[in-house]
Design a protein around this motif. Structure first.
Motif, short mmCIF file in Angstrom:
data_model
loop_
_atom_site.label_atom_id
_atom_site.label_comp_id
_atom_site.label_asym_id
_atom_site.label_seq_id
_atom_site.Cartn_x
_atom_site.Cartn_y
_atom_site.Cartn_z
N GLU A 144 -0.32 9.02 -8.45
CA GLU A 144 -0.70 9.90 -9.58
C GLU A 144 -0.31 9.33 -10.93
O GLU A 144 -0.90 9.67 -11.95
N GLU A 145 0.70 8.46 -10.96
CA GLU A 145 1.13 7.85 -12.22
C GLU A 145 0.24 6.66 -12.59
O GLU A 145 0.19 6.27 -13.76
N ILE A 146 -0.41 6.05 -11.59
CA ILE A 146 -1.11 4.78 -11.86
C ILE A 146 -2.60 4.87 -11.52
O ILE A 146 -3.26 3.84 -11.34
N ARG A 147 -3.09 6.09 -11.41
CA ARG A 147 -4.48 6.30 -10.95
C ARG A 147 -5.47 5.46 -11.78
O ARG A 147 -6.35 4.80 -11.21
N ALA A 148 -5.32 5.49 -13.09
CA ALA A 148 -6.31 4.79 -13.94
C ALA A 148 -6.28 3.27 -13.72
O ALA A 148 -7.31 2.67 -13.38
N PRO A 149 -5.12 2.60 -13.91
CA PRO A 149 -5.14 1.14 -13.72
C PRO A 149 -5.45 0.73 -12.28
O PRO A 149 -6.13 -0.27 -12.05
N LEU A 150 -4.96 1.51 -11.32
CA LEU A 150 -5.22 1.15 -9.92
C LEU A 150 -6.71 1.26 -9.61
O LEU A 150 -7.28 0.42 -8.90
N GLY A 151 -7.35 2.29 -10.16
CA GLY A 151 -8.80 2.45 -9.98
C GLY A 151 -9.55 1.28 -10.59
O GLY A 151 -10.54 0.79 -10.04
N GLU A 152 -9.06 0.81 -11.72
CA GLU A 152 -9.69 -0.32 -12.40
C GLU A 152 -9.62 -1.60 -11.55
O GLU A 152 -10.52 -2.44 -11.60
N PRO A 154 0.81 -1.23 0.00
CA PRO A 154 0.00 0.00 0.00
C PRO A 154 0.84 1.28 0.00
O PRO A 154 0.44 2.27 -0.62
N TYR A 155 1.98 1.23 0.66
CA TYR A 155 2.82 2.44 0.73
C TYR A 155 3.38 2.81 -0.65
O TYR A 155 3.44 3.98 -1.01
N VAL A 156 3.77 1.78 -1.40
CA VAL A 156 4.30 2.05 -2.75
C VAL A 156 3.17 2.50 -3.68
O VAL A 156 3.36 3.42 -4.49
N LEU A 157 2.00 1.91 -3.54
CA LEU A 157 0.88 2.33 -4.39
C LEU A 157 0.54 3.79 -4.10
O LEU A 157 0.23 4.56 -5.02
N GLU A 158 0.60 4.19 -2.83
CA GLU A 158 0.36 5.60 -2.48
C GLU A 158 1.42 6.50 -3.13
O GLU A 158 1.11 7.57 -3.64
#
Lengths: 181, 395
Positions: free
Chosen positions: B298-306, B290-294
């Motif tokens: 901003e770079e991965i907002r779209a795929p992470l949201g998916e 979770p810390y790395v995803l945070e």
């Protein structure tokens, strides 16, 4: 018909461009290691006498630099005095052209399997950071942003201009010395 | 036309489900192999996991010619040489690796020596050195996390030089991966949790890092869905074979995904932490995810949201505004980690591990910066960035 006739000339031009860019980059790597402290710090972690090559497979254009110690690089042109320690290899001249003409970032080229690493991967990561730093200095910001994953936020215009001028001067001097020799 | 380009390769035959082990004799015969050798470790043997493999082969009249059951957790060049010696002495013609990452990597390395010749595995280290297909090689994973059964990499320690030697070649891929739920039924809760979170991290990083591609995306999302659906159920019902099979399949799918699209900063930090603090790999993955995803948000907002669709299901996904889905995915992963902590105390912070000193964080950050995985992280990671992520993961 015309396209068929022009095609060999395009291929030749592409090869010449890649060869020229390798010549410039090799000299610029030597120069940036004399100018920038963070490049010196990155290079210091490499063994003394470490030979780095960037080339096009199978036997295309190449650049070879050596870490001569204290974070300094020396450009050897396209021939190595000893076996290479780390080689970054483009699979095809077309892939090298994409990267060297800033149509594809180095990091994206790695992700797209355009390049192979032969050698210690941690040194390859380090050399990629050095190449990114070099490109951030010597390219206009708009072009550098196309070449590196992230343009360094702390690289401001005065430092960039002064460093770029010093690097280009050293590259030009080196070219002249090579021609004279 | 964009410059988008990708490669995808997975020639491993996946044999999965009930009585999968009983397919081994038929599959070996199909490759003209009659004298298999089993490579495994003492833990696997003590847990009785070899018995169904041996029984499945003997029932079909296939004799296991030799069993090497002394693979250490960090396999070495000496171990590989010794096993290759036994293989030759017993005139074996194929290898079945039964176990976790170490047994599988050892099996891959032994296969290089017995196929290519010689006693020095170090000379085959590197990428693309091996140019020919190797001997028949099967893998039976006994954990559901590493995905080693579908990766073309092996890492073996050179004891004399004190370095880890990487071997990369598509010829290292096994001919078949046998996924049988019986092999993971007895995994203790904390290993079930850590290895499943390892697979979850493989899938999440494969889906959000730079080398993502449509085919690896399909495997990654399916893996995330299976783990989200089954992990807590299996933690509460460890003997549930269907749930175990779901996790085992998810691990293989995540392995296929990340071996074709690579991983990022979670792995870079995890490799460094493992090397310095000797923490298990799966635990590190769960801890940093979770810390790395945070950090990458901003770079991965779209795929992470998916990914929210696969983490929480269609109801939660459709009820969450698209602008909040990436954050909701991170929350879902945090919630999963909290549940695992409640069930088996799988640490969520470096402090909770009790094995990391705060003074070691700088060293971890420096080492992570030189890890190959960092090349594929969507954000350029500086030393200060890595330190900041570690400080957030501390407590």
């Amino acid at each position: 018909m015309l396209a068929k006739r022009i095609q060999p000339m395009i291929f030749q031009a592409r090869r010449l461009y890649v060869e020229m860019m390798f010549q410039v980059m090799g000299r610029a790597l030597q120069a940036v290691s004399e100018v920038d402290d963070s490049v010196k710090n990155e290079a210091r972690a490499l063994p003394e006498g470490f030979l780095f090559e960037m080339m096009v497979m199978p036997d295309g254009p190449r650049l070879i630099v050596e870490h001569t110690g204290l974070g300094r690089f020396h450009f050897h042109g396209d021939s190595a005095p000893r076996p290479i320690d780390l080689s970054i290899q483009f699979k095809h001249i077309a892939h090298a052209f994409l990267v060297l003409s800033f149509q594809e970032k180095t990091s994206v080229a790695f992700a797209n399997d355009r390049m192979l690493v032969d050698g210690d991967i941690s040194y390859a990561v380090r050399m990629t950071r050095v190449l990114n730093r070099l490109e951030s200095f010597i390219l206009p910001k708009l072009i550098a942003q196309r070449a590196v994953k992230e343009y360094p936020a702390n690289l401001h215009l005065p430092e960039k201009l002064i460093s770029a001028a010093r690097i280009y001067l050293k590259v030009a001097t080196n070219f002249v010395e090579t021609v004279r020799a | 036309m964009t410059n988008k380009y990708y490669e995808f390769f997975c020639p491993v035959k996946v044999i999965a489900g009930k009585s999968a082990l009983e397919h081994i004799p038929y599959e070996l015969t199909g490759l003209a192999a009659k004298r298999p050798m089993i490579v495994t470790d003492k833990g696997v043997r003590a847990a009785g996991l070899l018995d169904p493999v041996i029984a499945a082969c003997e029932e079909s009249g296939l004799e296991i010619v030799s069993i090497y059951d002394d693979v250490p957790p960090d396999s070495s060049t000496t171990v590989v040489r010794d096993i290759a010696g036994i293989y030759r002495q017993e005139k074996c013609d194929s290898i079945i690796a039964v176990g976790g990452g170490s047994a599988i990597d050892t099996g891959k390395a032994v296969n290089i020596l017995v196929s290519e010749g010689g006693d020095n595995i170090a000379k085959y280290s590197g990428a693309g050195i091996i140019k020919h297909p190797l001997k028949p090689f099967f893998v039976v994973p006994t954990t559901a996390g590493t995905g080693s059964e579908v990766t073309s990499v092996a890492v073996i320690t050179d004891e004399a030089k004190g370095v880890k030697l990487p071997f990369t070649s598509s010829f290292l891929l096994p001919n078949a991966a046998i996924i049988d739920p019986r092999m993971t039924l007895t995994l203790p809760p904390h290993i079930t949790a850590a290895t499943a979170m390892d697979a979850m991290t493989h899938a999440t990083e494969a889906f959000t890092c730079m080398a993502k591609n449509p085919l690896s995306d399909a495997y990654a999302t399916a893996a995330v869905k299976k783990i989200s659906h089954s992990l807590l159920h299996v933690m509460d019902n460890p003997k549930d074979t269907d749930g175990r099979l779901e996790l085992a399949q998810a691990s293989t799918m995540a392995g296929i995904a990340f071996s074709n699209s690579m991983v990022g900063l979670v792995h870079a930090l995890g490799h460094a932490t493992g090397a310095i603090c000797h923490l298990p790999h799966g635990l590190c993955m769960s801890l940093y995810l979770p810390y790395v995803l945070e950090y990458n948000l901003e770079e991965i907002r779209a795929p992470l949201g998916e990914l929210l669709l696969y983490l929480e299901g269609p109801e939660v996904y459709s009820a969450t505004p698209s602008s909040r889905r990436a954050e909701a995915s991170i929350s879902a992963l945090r919630k999963l980690r909290d549940q695992l902590y409640k069930r088996c105390q799988l640490p969520r912070t470096l402090k909770e591990t009790g094995k990391v000193q705060e003074e070691q964080l700088d060293h971890i950050a420096e080492m992570a910066l030189d890890d190959g995985s960092i090349m594929f992280n969507p954000k350029e990671v500086t030393l200060e960035d890595a330190r900041a992520v570690l400080r957030r993961a501390w407590a």
